[in-house]
Every structure is written in structure tokens, then in C-alpha cells.
Design a protein around this motif. Sequence first.
Motif, PDB file in Angstrom:
ATOM      1  N   GLN A  54       0.799  -1.227   0.000  1.00  0.00           N
ATOM      2  CA  GLN A  54       0.000   0.000   0.000  1.00  0.00           C
ATOM      3  C   GLN A  54       0.834   1.280   0.000  1.00  0.00           C
ATOM      4  N   ALA A  55       2.029   1.234  -0.600  1.00  0.00           N
ATOM      5  CA  ALA A  55       2.855   2.436  -0.708  1.00  0.00           C
ATOM      6  C   ALA A  55       2.339   3.287  -1.862  1.00  0.00           C
ATOM      7  N   HIS A  56       2.540   4.573  -1.761  1.00  0.00           N
ATOM      8  CA  HIS A  56       2.195   5.474  -2.851  1.00  0.00           C
ATOM      9  C   HIS A  56       3.261   6.555  -2.935  1.00  0.00           C
ATOM     10  N   HIS A  57       3.458   7.026  -4.134  1.00  0.00           N
ATOM     11  CA  HIS A  57       4.473   8.050  -4.365  1.00  0.00           C
ATOM     12  C   HIS A  57       3.913   9.061  -5.349  1.00  0.00           C
ATOM     13  N   ARG A  58       4.010  10.326  -5.017  1.00  0.00           N
ATOM     14  CA  ARG A  58       3.558  11.404  -5.888  1.00  0.00           C
ATOM     15  C   ARG A  58       4.768  12.256  -6.265  1.00  0.00           C
ATOM     16  N   VAL A  59       4.809  12.662  -7.513  1.00  0.00           N
ATOM     17  CA  VAL A  59       5.898  13.495  -8.009  1.00  0.00           C
ATOM     18  C   VAL A  59       5.398  14.930  -8.077  1.00  0.00           C
ATOM     19  N   GLY A  60       6.250  15.887  -7.746  1.00  0.00           N
ATOM     20  CA  GLY A  60       5.876  17.295  -7.754  1.00  0.00           C
ATOM     21  C   GLY A  60       5.689  17.838  -9.166  1.00  0.00           C
ATOM     22  N   GLY A  61       5.418  19.125  -9.266  1.00  0.00           N
ATOM     23  CA  GLY A  61       5.103  19.772 -10.530  1.00  0.00           C
ATOM     24  C   GLY A  61       6.219  19.699 -11.555  1.00  0.00           C
ATOM     25  N   ARG A  62       7.437  20.066 -11.164  1.00  0.00           N
ATOM     26  CA  ARG A  62       8.548  20.048 -12.114  1.00  0.00           C
ATOM     27  C   ARG A  62       8.909  18.626 -12.513  1.00  0.00           C
ATOM     28  N   GLY A  63       8.936  17.726 -11.545  1.00  0.00           N
ATOM     29  CA  GLY A  63       9.249  16.334 -11.848  1.00  0.00           C
ATOM     30  C   GLY A  63       8.212  15.706 -12.757  1.00  0.00           C
ATOM     31  N   SER A  64       6.934  15.994 -12.503  1.00  0.00           N
ATOM     32  CA  SER A  64       5.865  15.477 -13.360  1.00  0.00           C
ATOM     33  C   SER A  64       6.002  16.023 -14.775  1.00  0.00           C
ATOM     34  N   ARG A  65       6.281  17.315 -14.889  1.00  0.00           N
ATOM     35  CA  ARG A  65       6.462  17.909 -16.210  1.00  0.00           C
ATOM     36  C   ARG A  65       7.619  17.241 -16.952  1.00  0.00           C
ATOM     37  N   ASP A  66       8.741  17.006 -16.242  1.00  0.00           N
ATOM     38  CA  ASP A  66       9.902  16.387 -16.872  1.00  0.00           C
ATOM     39  C   ASP A  66       9.607  14.945 -17.284  1.00  0.00           C
ATOM     40  N   LEU A  67       8.866  14.200 -16.461  1.00  0.00           N
ATOM     41  CA  LEU A  67       8.509  12.822 -16.814  1.00  0.00           C
ATOM     42  C   LEU A  67       7.550  12.787 -17.998  1.00  0.00           C
ATOM     43  N   ARG A  68       6.578  13.700 -18.043  1.00  0.00           N
ATOM     44  CA  ARG A  68       5.662  13.761 -19.186  1.00  0.00           C
ATOM     45  C   ARG A  68       6.427  14.099 -20.458  1.00  0.00           C
ATOM     46  N   ARG A  69       7.351  15.041 -20.367  1.00  0.00           N
ATOM     47  CA  ARG A  69       8.152  15.425 -21.530  1.00  0.00           C
ATOM     48  C   ARG A  69       9.006  14.255 -21.990  1.00  0.00           C
ATOM     49  N   ALA A  70       9.668  13.545 -21.071  1.00  0.00           N
ATOM     50  CA  ALA A  70      10.501  12.393 -21.439  1.00  0.00           C
ATOM     51  C   ALA A  70       9.666  11.312 -22.110  1.00  0.00           C
ATOM     52  N   TYR A  71       8.439  11.108 -21.632  1.00  0.00           N
ATOM     53  CA  TYR A  71       7.539  10.125 -22.245  1.00  0.00           C
ATOM     54  C   TYR A  71       7.206  10.519 -23.685  1.00  0.00           C
ATOM     55  N   LEU A  72       6.893  11.787 -23.903  1.00  0.00           N
ATOM     56  CA  LEU A  72       6.545  12.255 -25.239  1.00  0.00           C
ATOM     57  C   LEU A  72       7.740  12.202 -26.195  1.00  0.00           C
ATOM     58  N   ALA A  74      10.312  10.042 -25.883  1.00  0.00           N
ATOM     59  CA  ALA A  74      10.576   8.621 -26.129  1.00  0.00           C
ATOM     60  C   ALA A  74       9.566   8.017 -27.100  1.00  0.00           C
ATOM     61  N   SER A  75       8.335   8.475 -27.042  1.00  0.00           N
ATOM     62  CA  SER A  75       7.316   7.939 -27.948  1.00  0.00           C
ATOM     63  C   SER A  75       7.381   8.576 -29.333  1.00  0.00           C
ATOM     64  N   GLY A  76       8.193   9.616 -29.501  1.00  0.00           N
ATOM     65  CA  GLY A  76       8.365  10.257 -30.796  1.00  0.00           C
ATOM     66  C   GLY A  76       7.329  11.311 -31.110  1.00  0.00           C
ATOM     67  N   GLU A  77       6.510  11.698 -30.153  1.00  0.00           N
ATOM     68  CA  GLU A  77       5.470  12.698 -30.418  1.00  0.00           C
ATOM     69  C   GLU A  77       6.024  14.116 -30.477  1.00  0.00           C
ATOM     70  N   ILE A  78       7.127  14.365 -29.751  1.00  0.00           N
ATOM     71  CA  ILE A  78       7.780  15.674 -29.821  1.00  0.00           C
ATOM     72  C   ILE A  78       9.271  15.443 -30.016  1.00  0.00           C
ATOM     73  N   GLN A  79       9.950  16.447 -30.512  1.00  0.00           N
ATOM     74  CA  GLN A  79      11.382  16.363 -30.742  1.00  0.00           C
ATOM     75  C   GLN A  79      12.116  16.964 -29.537  1.00  0.00           C
ATOM     76  N   PRO A  80      13.228  16.353 -29.124  1.00  0.00           N
ATOM     77  CA  PRO A  80      13.999  16.957 -28.035  1.00  0.00           C
ATOM     78  C   PRO A  80      14.612  18.274 -28.503  1.00  0.00           C
ATOM     79  N   VAL A  81      14.623  19.241 -27.630  1.00  0.00           N
ATOM     80  CA  VAL A  81      15.147  20.559 -27.959  1.00  0.00           C
ATOM     81  C   VAL A  81      16.277  20.869 -26.999  1.00  0.00           C
ATOM     82  N   LYS A  82      17.419  21.218 -27.558  1.00  0.00           N
ATOM     83  CA  LYS A  82      18.540  21.633 -26.730  1.00  0.00           C
ATOM     84  C   LYS A  82      18.430  23.135 -26.512  1.00  0.00           C
ATOM     85  N   ILE A  83      18.578  23.540 -25.286  1.00  0.00           N
ATOM     86  CA  ILE A  83      18.491  24.949 -24.950  1.00  0.00           C
ATOM     87  C   ILE A  83      19.909  25.470 -24.807  1.00  0.00           C
ATOM     88  N   GLY A  84      20.232  26.477 -25.563  1.00  0.00           N
ATOM     89  CA  GLY A  84      21.575  27.047 -25.525  1.00  0.00           C
ATOM     90  C   GLY A  84      21.509  28.560 -25.536  1.00  0.00           C
TER      91      GLY A  84
END
Length: 126
Positions: A54-72, A74-84
Motif C-alpha cells: 500500500q505504498a504510494h508516491h507522488r511526483v511534484g510539478g517540475r518532476g511530473s512535467r519532466d517525466l511527461r516530456r521524457a515520455y513524449l 521517447a514515444s516520438g510525439e515531440i522532438q527533443p530541444v537543446k536549450i543554448g
Amino acid sequence: MATPLKQQFPLPAQTLIRRGKCHDCGGPVQWLTSKSGAVYYNCYNSSAEGDPCQAHHRVGGRGSRDLRRAYLVASGEIQPVKIGKPADAQKSPVDGRNENQAPAPKKEAQTPPAAKNGGEYAEYGI
């Protein structure tokens, strides 16, 4: 105004982001998205004795955003963008300073050492 973290890289609720291990029991869990955009997991595994984890774990706002972005990405729906640096900053002439180095310490005025004839308290008779 900037876009709120929950609205960046939106995914439908209950989207399986990844599979992983429970932090408490080590059993397999599924990381899912909530309807508000947060990433979480709930562990329903049981131990050998039959006790539920019965353990549960919630990720905060920035972590959730980063995980959603990594999922997208990896699935090829968006292109990775390097910020420079902007193109203008890369073409500007170098003036001999490096932004990554700490500034040189300022030289402070040094006080002369105390006189040899009794030190700094000689005038008080000590």
C-alpha cells in the motif's frame, strides 16, 4: 504570463508513463498520470506473509512535467530541444572575460604591522 507546469506537455489521465519498482517493497509498479497532470504510483503488491504494501508516491510539478516530456520524446510525439545561448551571444566578440569564473577578489588596503617598540599598545603602557 508563463504556462503553468500542469499545462505543459499535457497527457490524458491514467496514461502509463513507465514501469518501475516500488520504493518500499521493490515490487513492480506502474507510473501513471492523474487528471491534473501529476505523475504517481500506488503499490498493490503483497509480501510473502500476505501483508499489503500500500505504498504510494507522488511526483511534484517540475518532476511530473519532466517525466511527461521524457515520455513524449521517447514515444516520438515531440522532438527533443537543446536549450543554448542565443545566436547573437555566440557571435559576439570575446572581451577576455569568462562568465564561468568567479570574479577576482578585490585588493583591500593592508594595515602596516605594529611597531617593534612595544607593539600597538605601547602608548597605553601595556
